[in-house]
Design an enzyme around this catalytic site. Structure first.
Site, PDB file in Angstrom:
ATOM      1  N   GLY A   1       0.770  -1.003   0.090  1.00 51.52           N
ATOM      2  CA  GLY A   1      -0.071   0.031   0.144  1.00 51.52           C
ATOM      3  C   GLY A   1       0.931   1.313  -0.149  1.00 51.52           C
TER       4      GLY A   1
ATOM      5  CB  CYS B   1      11.489  -2.466  -7.261  1.00 54.61           C
ATOM      6  SG  CYS B   1      11.043  -4.165  -6.816  1.00 54.61           S
TER       7      CYS B   1
HETATM    8  N1  SAM Z   1       2.684  -1.285  -5.202  1.00 51.03           N
HETATM    9  C1  SAM Z   1       3.129  -1.655  -3.978  1.00 51.03           C
HETATM   10  C2  SAM Z   1       3.374  -0.713  -3.009  1.00 51.03           C
HETATM   11  O1  SAM Z   1       3.926   0.386  -3.250  1.00 51.03           O
HETATM   12  O2  SAM Z   1       3.492  -0.886  -1.652  1.00 51.03           O
HETATM   13  C3  SAM Z   1       4.163  -2.738  -4.256  1.00 51.03           C
HETATM   14  C4  SAM Z   1       3.464  -3.841  -4.859  1.00 51.03           C
HETATM   15  S1  SAM Z   1       4.547  -5.207  -5.512  1.00 51.03           S
HETATM   16  C5  SAM Z   1       5.721  -4.648  -6.401  1.00 51.03           C
HETATM   17  C6  SAM Z   1       3.770  -6.160  -6.687  1.00 51.03           C
HETATM   18  C7  SAM Z   1       2.370  -6.657  -5.980  1.00 51.03           C
HETATM   19  O3  SAM Z   1       1.621  -7.323  -7.087  1.00 51.03           O
HETATM   20  C8  SAM Z   1       2.562  -7.828  -5.040  1.00 51.03           C
HETATM   21  O4  SAM Z   1       2.056  -7.591  -3.889  1.00 51.03           O
HETATM   22  C9  SAM Z   1       2.142  -9.239  -5.752  1.00 51.03           C
HETATM   23  O5  SAM Z   1       1.561 -10.041  -4.903  1.00 51.03           O
HETATM   24  C10 SAM Z   1       1.057  -8.430  -6.605  1.00 51.03           C
HETATM   25  N2  SAM Z   1       0.705  -9.085  -7.882  1.00 51.03           N
HETATM   26  C11 SAM Z   1       1.454 -10.336  -8.365  1.00 51.03           C
HETATM   27  N3  SAM Z   1       0.574 -10.710  -9.548  1.00 51.03           N
HETATM   28  C12 SAM Z   1      -0.507  -9.866  -9.619  1.00 51.03           C
HETATM   29  C13 SAM Z   1      -1.529  -9.811 -10.503  1.00 51.03           C
HETATM   30  N4  SAM Z   1      -1.570 -10.790 -11.554  1.00 51.03           N
HETATM   31  N5  SAM Z   1      -2.354  -9.181 -10.425  1.00 51.03           N
HETATM   32  C14 SAM Z   1      -2.374  -8.153  -9.365  1.00 51.03           C
HETATM   33  N6  SAM Z   1      -1.260  -8.124  -8.443  1.00 51.03           N
HETATM   34  C15 SAM Z   1      -0.449  -9.018  -8.668  1.00 51.03           C
END
Ligand code: SAM
Length: 480
Positions: free
Chosen positions: A136, A253
């Protein structure tokens, strides 16, 4: 653990010996620590304290509260984010009441750049989709930018992570977020519905090799390929959900070209005719960001040996105003909200600062509050998708009186006159956050808003000499 050999080889090849070596060396240094303040919970001119529009402030519950204690150790501002600060050392956030009150979010500095990408874009009052949102960090940033008339739909596919996201959304307290947990494809079904869509894609995490040593062990060339395929899919759905004229933000990232510029090139293969340049993004040379372009996308690379933050890649593009696509939403599949009667509404209105800007509904036996501007949009979403949290949970009504939900304490639009406030000292605060017993001393009879350093943390009910600690078990501090 050393850097994966194939990663190091590639970096030296792509960046050249000296730059590649500088990057690898930087990945073995200590990462900077940074936070982003919640403008609705921290006052001061830099956080909207001067020249603010009074009504909007009231609705958003902007406070002139004291600055978070962690800023005593501030080590400069994050140059691309007005609310961002570096800290000289990593404090014990777990024992800081301001952290639990949602006064700030511990967010890596480079990630805060996504807010800068929206500087010239009108986002207040708009609909923003954060497609990959947990835990989040970026959702809370977008929620502050969208304001009380805007809506952030924060989606996370992993249900456990979605709960953490919902907790962080409750604590941030803007009341303008709906948390969904579904596949990107389901959100793509809201065609041309969002003004901004952000894809913070799951990636191979090379930029986290410094901060999170486990990321090194999880890296493989095979995983890079899997991530790239998933990113292509996410971008397709994101584009579908975006309105003509809307803005897409893509970020990862990782330093991996296949997942960064490569993903954009593949997308332009099918979307080039609809992609237009977004407005200028001012970047000062001293920030150390490497700026570039891929077709209509502007791109921004953060390397830890150049910029003060972790490895990060961000890109921005606009969907052309004349791009095809009609706004469409999926069919309603269920009824979620029930209306509240006049007496219940009157009781609920008493608890908020700007009752004229809010409406109320019940889901199961809990009452929720929504800013009127987006209430219909939340309803449409909730009828089609699994929404696990939205608006502000107000609580449950018993004999016409509200038993407040813990989330209401965090809400920036809470009317502090609705309930007596009990200000706790440091020791009492920790006892409260651990759900331990506290002496009745600071509490008035009945429900109290529990505060530390003036910031609300939750509720407690005093009955005679007994105090019922209403802090939620799921948020309780366990660490000794
Ligand atoms: N945006 C978040 C933040 O700023 O705190 C970090 C996000 S992290 C880089 C990517 C997220 O995408 C993970 O929590 C992962 O579980 C989720 N994810 C993976 N595959 C996904 C999908 N097909 N659809 C939506 N979310 C997905």
């Amino acid at each position: 653990m050393t850097l994966p050999a194939k990663f190091a080889e590639r970096v030296l090849r792509d960046l050249g010996d000296s730059e590649g070596a500088a990057l690898c060396a930087a990945l073995d240094t200590e990462p900077p620590v940074s936070v982003r303040l919640n403008p609705a919970k921290c006052g001061g001119p830099e956080n909207g304290g001067a020249g603010r529009e009074e009504d909007a402030d009231k609705a958003a519950g902007r406070s002139d509260g004291v600055q978070p204690a962690v800023l005593a150790d501030a080590d400069g501002r994050v140059p691309w984010c007005g609310d961002g600060y570096y800290l000289a050392a990593r404090p014990q956030f777990t024992f800081d009441s301001d952290f639990h009150a949602g006064a700030y979010y511990v967010q890596e500095a480079a990630s805060q750049f996504v807010g800068h990408l929206l500087q010239g874009v009108e986002v207040a009052g708009r609909r923003i989709l954060d497609l990959c949102a947990a835990p989040g960090g970026k959702t809370t940033l977008y929620a502050s930018l969208a304001g009380p008339d805007g809506l952030v739909v924060a989606n996370e596919i992993d249900r456990r992570r979605a709960q953490v996201l919902a907790d962080n959304v409750r604590k941030w307290g803007t009341g303008n977020v709906a948390v969904t947990t579904c596949e990107a494809r389901q959100l793509g079904g809201f065609e041309a519905w969002f003004d901004v869509v952000a894809v913070d894609a799951p990636c191979s995490g090379e930029g986290m090799f410094r901060k999170d040593r486990d990321a090194r062990g999880e890296w493989s060339e095979g995983n890079v390929k899997l991530c790239a395929a998933r990113q292509d899919e996410l971008l397709r759905e994101a584009w579908r959900a975006l309105k003509p004229g809307g803005v897409l933000i893509y970020s990862t990232c990782t330093f991996n070209r296949d997942e960064d510029e490569g993903a954009l090139e593949r997308m332009l293969g099918w979307a080039e005719d609809e992609a237009a340049q977004a407005g200028e993004v001012a970047v000062d040379a001293s920030w150390g960001i490497v700026c570039g372009r891929v077709g209509a996308f502007r791109t921004f690379r953060f390397y830890p040996h150049r910029a003060r933050g972790e490895g990060f890649f961000a890109a921005v593009v606009r969907k052309a105003f004349d791009a095809g696509g009609r706004c469409r939403t999926p069919k309603a599949r269920r009824t979620v909200f029930a209306s509240v009667d006049r007496a219940a509404a009157a009781e609920l209105r008493r608890w908020v600062n700007s009752p004229e800007r809010m409406c109320f509904a019940t889901v199961a036996d809990t009452c929720y509050g929504y800013y009127v501007a987006q209430a219909e949009a939340v309803k449409v979403l909730a009828e089609a998708l699994p929404v696990i949290y939205s608006g502000v949970a107000m609580g449950q009504l018993f004999k016409g009186r509200l038993r407040p939900d813990p989330a209401l304490a965090f809400f920036c639009g809470l009317n502090r006159d609705a309930v007596p406030a009990a200000e706790l000292d440091e020791e009492q605060t920790l006892r409260f956050l651990r759900r331990q017993e506290i002496g009745a001393g600071p509490f008035a009879e009945g429900i109290n808003l529990v505060c530390a350093r003036g910031r609300a943390l939750g509720f407690a009910k005093r009955i005679g000499n007994r105090v019922n600690n209403m802090y939620p078990n799921s948020l309780r501090i366990i660490k000794q």
